[in-house]
Design an enzyme around this catalytic site. Structure first.
Site, mmCIF file in Angstrom:
data_model
loop_
_atom_site.group_PDB
_atom_site.id
_atom_site.type_symbol
_atom_site.label_atom_id
_atom_site.label_comp_id
_atom_site.label_asym_id
_atom_site.label_seq_id
_atom_site.Cartn_x
_atom_site.Cartn_y
_atom_site.Cartn_z
ATOM 1 N N TYR A 172 -3.360 5.268 8.802
ATOM 2 C CA TYR A 172 -2.813 3.929 8.553
ATOM 3 C C TYR A 172 -1.590 3.791 9.460
ATOM 4 C CZ TYR A 172 -1.765 -0.223 5.691
ATOM 5 O OH TYR A 172 -1.552 -1.504 5.236
ATOM 6 N N TYR A 176 0.865 -1.194 0.000
ATOM 7 C CA TYR A 176 0.000 0.000 0.000
ATOM 8 C C TYR A 176 0.891 1.230 0.000
ATOM 9 C CZ TYR A 176 -3.829 3.113 1.469
ATOM 10 O OH TYR A 176 -4.751 4.118 1.552
HETATM 11 N N1 LIG Z 1 -7.961 -3.079 1.010
HETATM 12 C C1 LIG Z 1 -7.095 -2.146 0.641
HETATM 13 O O1 LIG Z 1 -7.443 -0.984 0.471
HETATM 14 C C2 LIG Z 1 -5.659 -2.515 0.403
HETATM 15 C C3 LIG Z 1 -4.836 -1.619 -0.288
HETATM 16 C C4 LIG Z 1 -3.508 -1.961 -0.533
HETATM 17 C C5 LIG Z 1 -3.024 -3.181 -0.085
HETATM 18 N N2 LIG Z 1 -3.850 -4.038 0.583
HETATM 19 C C6 LIG Z 1 -3.286 -5.309 1.048
HETATM 20 O O2 LIG Z 1 -3.958 -6.391 0.439
HETATM 21 C C7 LIG Z 1 -3.763 -7.540 1.246
HETATM 22 C C8 LIG Z 1 -5.099 -8.234 1.442
HETATM 23 O O3 LIG Z 1 -5.933 -7.419 2.228
HETATM 24 P P1 LIG Z 1 -7.427 -7.067 1.838
HETATM 25 O O4 LIG Z 1 -7.615 -5.612 2.045
HETATM 26 O O5 LIG Z 1 -7.777 -7.650 0.529
HETATM 27 O O6 LIG Z 1 -8.274 -7.720 3.020
HETATM 28 P P2 LIG Z 1 -8.718 -9.205 3.328
HETATM 29 O O7 LIG Z 1 -9.483 -9.118 4.596
HETATM 30 O O8 LIG Z 1 -9.375 -9.838 2.167
HETATM 31 O O9 LIG Z 1 -7.334 -9.976 3.532
HETATM 32 C C9 LIG Z 1 -6.547 -9.948 4.680
HETATM 33 C C10 LIG Z 1 -6.420 -11.369 5.145
HETATM 34 O O10 LIG Z 1 -5.351 -11.490 6.070
HETATM 35 C C11 LIG Z 1 -5.706 -12.538 6.935
HETATM 36 N N3 LIG Z 1 -4.818 -12.559 8.082
HETATM 37 C C12 LIG Z 1 -4.673 -11.642 9.066
HETATM 38 N N4 LIG Z 1 -3.731 -12.040 9.942
HETATM 39 C C13 LIG Z 1 -3.273 -13.237 9.492
HETATM 40 C C14 LIG Z 1 -2.304 -14.154 9.963
HETATM 41 N N5 LIG Z 1 -1.609 -13.939 11.084
HETATM 42 N N6 LIG Z 1 -2.087 -15.290 9.273
HETATM 43 C C15 LIG Z 1 -2.786 -15.545 8.150
HETATM 44 N N7 LIG Z 1 -3.705 -14.710 7.640
HETATM 45 C C16 LIG Z 1 -3.952 -13.571 8.321
HETATM 46 C C17 LIG Z 1 -7.159 -12.233 7.243
HETATM 47 O O11 LIG Z 1 -7.826 -13.327 7.796
HETATM 48 C C18 LIG Z 1 -7.677 -11.874 5.865
HETATM 49 O O12 LIG Z 1 -8.159 -13.020 5.217
HETATM 50 C C19 LIG Z 1 -3.115 -7.068 2.539
HETATM 51 O O13 LIG Z 1 -1.727 -7.247 2.472
HETATM 52 C C20 LIG Z 1 -3.439 -5.586 2.525
HETATM 53 O O14 LIG Z 1 -2.547 -4.810 3.298
HETATM 54 C C21 LIG Z 1 -5.152 -3.727 0.831
#
Ligand SMILES: NC(=O)c1ccc[n+]([C@@H]2O[C@H](COP(=O)([O-])OP(=O)(O)OC[C@H]3O[C@@H](n4cnc5c(N)ncnc54)[C@H](O)[C@@H]3O)[C@@H](O)[C@H]2O)c1
Length: 415
Positions: free
Chosen positions: A278, A268
């Protein structure tokens, strides 16, 4: 295929050394007399009808390979030494049939992990996922009840099949790391084998080798706190779950990844620009993740011939993101972030998780066979902006223009 040619004029012997990439041994270095090379180059320039700077095109079926005249000359003279010839296989086509993709961090259909899995499945990959134990039961129930059926549909009308769901807690590398507090926690009751090392061993037993490893998870218990108020424990927890987890995944899965395979993570923009809200060390963890992407690309490339990339994704209202800064009656952090992006990004259009899924499909496919160590922005271009168009300070000067609407189909692009 495009190849770089370096021409080095050696001042001592007046010879010209040309070399194509990659060069590793003296056998790849060809020596020509200066006159012979200039004569050959002049002949090629004369034969070319295009600009001196434009590459020539060679049509092969539907695909077009381009190389500079000098490279063509070099290729014909050095073919016996070259092992870089790429077989053109017709039009660009992504076929992941027979490939196994392990996607860590899928627990519902709203996030990036799901969309990446779906895009990979649309190209024929076998999908297996790693799910955090506290949300495992609810995810499995949802799968069983068909709650995600609508979001599973692939462009050909079939549905994505998740072949196996492995419990995975990415903050634990091996069984010795799991504290009693977790062993006795009811959300982990009846589960074992959820450490990274054990999951890699289970995947090896089930599938032998994998081809795509996706890290789509993050966690920062103090994410709502500014860095100035973040505890050491909270900061290190964010790093452990969101950055080191990627290092550990590759450490443990690398040995079961086929040569030519790849790893992808999600980052991000808070890693490099200040994004208030954040916090808790999450911005620091994303900076680590991006830096580690480059170092791991080098190490895993040399060790296993595995590529490592990360996508810097725009804001998406996933389950994880929606949980940040949720105050009753107020917009959440992610709602602010989405509105800000719509108001200020070069492309004023909605961003779907499928947009990241499709970019991931490219990075995870053979189309990106030479792409490694990159942070690819999939964020409507927001990362490029240095000023906020909707700032009060901008009123009356540079009004944002209203672009024509672009029709968007919320389905993966058929490739
Ligand atoms: N949503 C956004 O705006 C955004 C933007 C940029 C990057 N991201 C990144 O995308 C990735 C996915 O996130 P998302 O937003 O799609 O949400 P999401 O909820 O779909 O995915 C996050 C996942 O991480 C899992 N998780 C948390 N702790 C964990 C652990 N200790 N072991 C295994 N799994 C664990 C959660 O259960 C969840 O399924 C992350 O790295 C997030 O930082 C998200």
């Amino acid at each position: 295929m495009l190849r770089a040619v370096a021409i080095i004029i050696s001042p001592r012997n007046k010879n010209i050394i040309t070399r194509t990439t990659p060069y590793t041994t003296p056998a790849n270095i060809m020596l020509f007399s200066r006159n012979a090379l200039f004569a050959a180059a002049a002949a090629l320039v004369a034969a070319s009808s295009g600009s001196a700077f434009a590459p020539t095109s060679t049509s092969v079926g539907n695909s077009v390979s381009r190389s500079s005249p000098a490279v063509i000359q070099q290729q014909s003279q050095s073919r016996q030494y070259s092992s870089t010839k790429l077989n053109m296989a017709g039009p660009a086509k992504v076929d992941l049939t027979g490939k196994v993709a392990f996607v860590a961090g899928v627990a519902d259909s709203t996030g990036y992990g799901w969309a990446i899995a779906r895009a990979l499945a649309s190209a024929g990959a076998t999908i297996i996922v790693g799910t955090w134990p506290p949300v495992l039961k609810i995810f499995e129930m949802g799968l069983k009840k068909g709650s995600f059926d609508e979001d599973s549909v692939l462009p050909d009308g079939s549905k994505m099949v998740i072949e196996k769901v492995y419990p995975l807690d990415a903050v634990f590398d091996c069984p010795a790391d799991v504290p009693d507090e977790i062993k006795n926690n009811k959300r982990y009751a009846g589960l074992d084998g959820f450490t990274i090392e054990e999951v890699a061993a289970a995947v090896k037993a089930d599938y032998g080798k994998i081809d795509i490893l996706v890290h789509s998870l993050a966690n920062g218990p103090e994410v709502t706190k500014p860095l100035l108020e973040t505890s050491r424990k909270g900061y290190l927890a964010a790093s452990s779950a969101s950055a080191y987890s990627a290092v550990s995944l590759l450490q443990k899965f690398g040995p079961i990844m086929n040569p030519g395979s790849n790893m992808l993570s999600l980052t991000y923009i808070a890693s490099e620009k200040v994004i208030p809200g954040y916090g808790g060390g999450m911005s620091s963890a994303k900076a680590q993740l991006e830096s580690d992407t480059r170092t791991l690309a080098f190490e895993a490339g040399r060790k296993w011939n595995v590529r490592v990339n990360t996508i810097s994704a725009g804001p998406l209202k996933s389950r994880a993101a929606s949980a940040i800064g949720k105050e009753p009656g107020q917009k959440t952090f992610i709602e602010y972030a989405i509105d800000y992006s719509n108001a200020n990004a070069p492309l004023a259009q909605d961003l779907y998780n499928d947009d990241v899924g499709n970019s991931a499909l490219f990075l995870c496919s053979g189309l990106a066979r030479t792409v490694t160590g990159v942070t690819l922005y999939v964020d409507n271009g927001l990362h490029a902006m240095g000023m906020a168009l909707d700032s009060a300070a901008m009123s009356g000067s540079m009004k944002p223009t209203t672009p024509p609407p672009v029709p968007v189909a919320k389905t993966p692009v058929a490739l």
